[in-house]
Write a protein that holds these residues in place. Structure first.
Motif, mmCIF file in Angstrom:
data_model
loop_
_atom_site.group_PDB
_atom_site.id
_atom_site.type_symbol
_atom_site.label_atom_id
_atom_site.label_comp_id
_atom_site.label_asym_id
_atom_site.label_seq_id
_atom_site.Cartn_x
_atom_site.Cartn_y
_atom_site.Cartn_z
ATOM 1 N N ILE A 64 0.831 -1.201 0.000
ATOM 2 C CA ILE A 64 0.000 0.000 0.000
ATOM 3 C C ILE A 64 0.865 1.250 0.000
ATOM 4 C CG2 ILE A 64 -1.675 1.309 1.371
ATOM 5 C CD1 ILE A 64 -2.712 -1.541 2.278
ATOM 6 N N GLU A 65 1.915 1.245 0.812
ATOM 7 C CA GLU A 65 2.787 2.417 0.891
ATOM 8 C C GLU A 65 3.433 2.726 -0.461
ATOM 9 O OE1 GLU A 65 2.185 0.774 4.898
ATOM 10 O OE2 GLU A 65 2.784 -0.142 2.996
ATOM 11 N N GLU A 66 3.823 1.688 -1.192
ATOM 12 C CA GLU A 66 4.411 1.901 -2.521
ATOM 13 C C GLU A 66 3.379 2.492 -3.478
ATOM 14 O OE1 GLU A 66 6.933 -1.512 -3.991
ATOM 15 O OE2 GLU A 66 6.019 -2.391 -2.201
ATOM 16 N N SER A 67 2.176 1.944 -3.460
ATOM 17 C CA SER A 67 1.119 2.429 -4.353
ATOM 18 C C SER A 67 0.770 3.885 -4.059
ATOM 19 C CB SER A 67 -0.141 1.568 -4.207
ATOM 20 O OG SER A 67 0.109 0.246 -4.570
ATOM 21 N N VAL A 68 0.653 4.219 -2.787
ATOM 22 C CA VAL A 68 0.312 5.590 -2.399
ATOM 23 C C VAL A 68 1.445 6.545 -2.790
ATOM 24 C CG1 VAL A 68 -0.200 7.124 -0.449
ATOM 25 C CG2 VAL A 68 -1.268 4.873 -0.575
ATOM 26 N N ALA A 69 2.690 6.137 -2.565
ATOM 27 C CA ALA A 69 3.823 6.992 -2.952
ATOM 28 C C ALA A 69 3.832 7.229 -4.459
ATOM 29 C CB ALA A 69 5.133 6.357 -2.502
ATOM 30 N N MET A 70 3.569 6.200 -5.246
ATOM 31 C CA MET A 70 3.520 6.345 -6.706
ATOM 32 C C MET A 70 2.375 7.278 -7.115
ATOM 33 S SD MET A 70 4.378 2.432 -7.802
ATOM 34 C CE MET A 70 4.223 2.685 -9.549
ATOM 35 N N PHE A 71 1.240 7.142 -6.449
ATOM 36 C CA PHE A 71 0.097 8.009 -6.731
ATOM 37 C C PHE A 71 0.435 9.469 -6.425
ATOM 38 C CE2 PHE A 71 -3.992 9.912 -5.284
ATOM 39 C CZ PHE A 71 -4.642 9.894 -6.513
ATOM 40 N N ILE A 72 1.077 9.703 -5.285
ATOM 41 C CA ILE A 72 1.475 11.065 -4.903
ATOM 42 C C ILE A 72 2.450 11.635 -5.923
ATOM 43 C CG2 ILE A 72 2.772 12.396 -3.188
ATOM 44 C CD1 ILE A 72 1.507 10.483 -1.075
ATOM 45 N N HIS A 73 3.401 10.836 -6.355
ATOM 46 C CA HIS A 73 4.361 11.305 -7.363
ATOM 47 C C HIS A 73 3.667 11.629 -8.671
ATOM 48 C CE1 HIS A 73 8.206 9.577 -5.331
ATOM 49 N NE2 HIS A 73 7.660 10.556 -4.662
ATOM 50 N N THR A 74 2.660 10.854 -9.035
ATOM 51 C CA THR A 74 1.898 11.135 -10.250
ATOM 52 C C THR A 74 1.143 12.449 -10.109
ATOM 53 O OG1 THR A 74 1.668 8.761 -10.673
ATOM 54 C CG2 THR A 74 0.130 10.227 -11.808
ATOM 55 N N LEU A 75 0.525 12.672 -8.946
ATOM 56 C CA LEU A 75 -0.183 13.937 -8.712
ATOM 57 C C LEU A 75 0.761 15.128 -8.715
ATOM 58 C CD1 LEU A 75 -2.677 12.971 -5.858
ATOM 59 C CD2 LEU A 75 -3.188 13.304 -8.281
ATOM 60 N N ALA A 76 2.008 14.899 -8.316
ATOM 61 C CA ALA A 76 3.004 15.969 -8.266
ATOM 62 C C ALA A 76 3.652 16.195 -9.639
ATOM 63 C CB ALA A 76 4.072 15.637 -7.238
ATOM 64 N N SER A 77 3.087 15.589 -10.672
ATOM 65 C CA SER A 77 3.544 15.750 -12.064
ATOM 66 C C SER A 77 4.938 15.196 -12.316
ATOM 67 C CB SER A 77 3.479 17.221 -12.484
ATOM 68 O OG SER A 77 2.158 17.695 -12.401
ATOM 69 N N TYR A 78 5.324 14.152 -11.575
ATOM 70 C CA TYR A 78 6.588 13.479 -11.874
ATOM 71 C C TYR A 78 6.434 12.789 -13.223
ATOM 72 C CZ TYR A 78 8.532 13.839 -7.135
ATOM 73 O OH TYR A 78 9.043 14.288 -5.945
ATOM 74 N N GLN A 79 7.506 12.723 -13.979
ATOM 75 C CA GLN A 79 7.470 11.995 -15.239
ATOM 76 C C GLN A 79 7.300 10.512 -14.948
ATOM 77 O OE1 GLN A 79 11.006 12.829 -17.447
ATOM 78 N NE2 GLN A 79 10.348 14.882 -17.991
ATOM 79 N N ASN A 80 6.719 9.810 -15.899
ATOM 80 C CA ASN A 80 6.459 8.374 -15.746
ATOM 81 C C ASN A 80 7.735 7.619 -15.375
ATOM 82 O OD1 ASN A 80 5.005 5.941 -15.846
ATOM 83 N ND2 ASN A 80 5.633 5.606 -17.954
ATOM 84 N N ARG A 81 8.859 7.939 -15.998
ATOM 85 C CA ARG A 81 10.097 7.212 -15.693
ATOM 86 C C ARG A 81 10.543 7.448 -14.252
ATOM 87 N NH1 ARG A 81 12.839 10.907 -19.886
ATOM 88 N NH2 ARG A 81 11.937 9.327 -21.173
ATOM 89 N N ASN A 82 10.236 8.628 -13.686
ATOM 90 C CA ASN A 82 10.572 8.883 -12.286
ATOM 91 C C ASN A 82 9.677 8.082 -11.357
ATOM 92 O OD1 ASN A 82 11.445 11.254 -13.917
ATOM 93 N ND2 ASN A 82 12.396 11.796 -11.986
ATOM 94 N N VAL A 83 8.407 7.937 -11.714
ATOM 95 C CA VAL A 83 7.481 7.138 -10.909
ATOM 96 C C VAL A 83 7.898 5.676 -10.974
ATOM 97 C CG1 VAL A 83 5.086 6.400 -10.631
ATOM 98 C CG2 VAL A 83 5.588 8.764 -11.223
ATOM 99 N N GLN A 84 8.308 5.212 -12.148
ATOM 100 C CA GLN A 84 8.775 3.824 -12.287
ATOM 101 C C GLN A 84 9.992 3.564 -11.419
ATOM 102 O OE1 GLN A 84 9.550 2.867 -16.386
ATOM 103 N NE2 GLN A 84 7.566 3.639 -17.045
#
Length: 85
Positions: A64-84
């Motif tokens: 869950i913590e990984e999923s939430v962190a990825m979601f937050i990074h997506t909301l913060a407009s991180y590029q897809n490669r950074n979220v990966q």
């Protein structure tokens, strides 16, 4: 033709990266998750408790913590490669 070289090869998996944030300097956690760690933990606990979010029973299932962190990074407009990463 050049040989392909793997790109996303960090020694830290998503789970260990999250654990490093929890165990490390509080400022690093806040900087990376855009909120204090206690708020991040409360969000994850709420998703578990009130919405029955669970970790898939597979070795590669995201916590869950990984999923939430990825979601937050997506909301913060991180590029897809950074979220990966």
């Amino acid at each position: 033709m050049s040989e392909k070289i793997p790109c996303r090869t960090s020694i830290l998996t998503g789970r260990t990266w999250i654990q490093e944030l929890f165990d490390g300097h509080l400022g690093k956690g806040k900087e990376n998750l855009h909120m204090p760690l206690y708020v991040f933990k409360a969000v994850c606990d709420t998703l578990r408790r009130d919405f029955c979010l669970q970790v898939p029973k597979r070795p590669h299932g995201l916590h869950i913590e990984e999923s939430v962190a990825m979601f937050i990074h997506t909301l913060a407009s991180y590029q897809n490669r950074n979220v990966q990463e």
